[in-house]
Write an enzyme that holds these catalytic residues in place. Structure first.
Site, short mmCIF file in Angstrom:
data_model
loop_
_atom_site.label_atom_id
_atom_site.label_comp_id
_atom_site.label_asym_id
_atom_site.label_seq_id
_atom_site.Cartn_x
_atom_site.Cartn_y
_atom_site.Cartn_z
N SER A 28 0.67 -1.16 0.11
CA SER A 28 0.01 -0.01 -0.05
C SER A 28 0.94 1.34 -0.05
O SER A 28 2.03 1.26 0.21
CB SER A 28 -0.85 -0.04 1.22
OG SER A 28 -1.75 -1.08 1.12
N CYS A 29 0.19 2.25 -0.44
CA CYS A 29 0.86 3.81 -0.37
C CYS A 29 1.35 3.96 0.96
O CYS A 29 0.79 3.66 1.98
CB CYS A 29 0.01 4.82 -0.93
SG CYS A 29 0.39 6.41 -0.82
N PRO A 30 2.64 4.45 1.19
CA PRO A 30 3.48 5.13 0.03
C PRO A 30 4.64 3.81 -0.22
O PRO A 30 5.68 4.51 -0.55
CB PRO A 30 4.13 6.21 1.02
CG PRO A 30 4.07 5.90 2.25
CD PRO A 30 3.08 4.96 2.49
N ASP A 50 -1.41 -1.06 -5.95
CA ASP A 50 -2.06 0.12 -5.23
C ASP A 50 -2.73 1.17 -6.14
O ASP A 50 -1.93 1.68 -7.08
CB ASP A 50 -1.29 0.71 -4.13
CG ASP A 50 -2.21 1.89 -3.26
OD1 ASP A 50 -3.19 2.16 -3.65
OD2 ASP A 50 -1.36 2.37 -2.42
N ASP A 69 0.73 8.95 -7.30
CA ASP A 69 1.93 8.98 -6.58
C ASP A 69 3.17 9.12 -7.53
O ASP A 69 4.03 10.00 -7.49
CB ASP A 69 2.34 7.93 -5.66
CG ASP A 69 1.28 7.87 -4.60
OD1 ASP A 69 0.55 8.95 -4.25
OD2 ASP A 69 1.27 6.88 -3.94
#
Length: 75
Positions: free
Chosen positions: A13-15, A40, A46
């Site tokens: 998942s982010c980041p 993601d 991003d």
């Protein structure tokens, strides 16, 4: 397209996809190409923002086999 480094950030998942890519890019020579695989959906934004902020060239972004695929060239 050919690439010099692969970062498979699938399932993260982010980041984390961006952080893994940044770490790999730091160790690469200028002009090298990195391929990043991510699952993601936030990674789309991003990597676009990362490219704009750093000057690294986002060569392509798309989807393959249910994953997001990004190619970046280090400046």
């Amino acid at each position: 397209m050919e690439f010099d480094q692969l970062v498979d950030a699938s399932g993260l998942s982010c980041p984390l996809p961006l952080l893994r890519a940044k770490k790999a890019i730091a160790a690469m020579a200028a002009g090298s190409v990195i391929k990043i695989l991510a699952t993601d959906p936030g990674s789309i934004h991003d990597f676009e923002a990362f490219s704009n902020a750093t000057g690294h060239v986002l060569l392509s972004s798309g989807q393959e086999d249910g994953r997001f695929v990004f190619l970046l060239r280090k400046v």
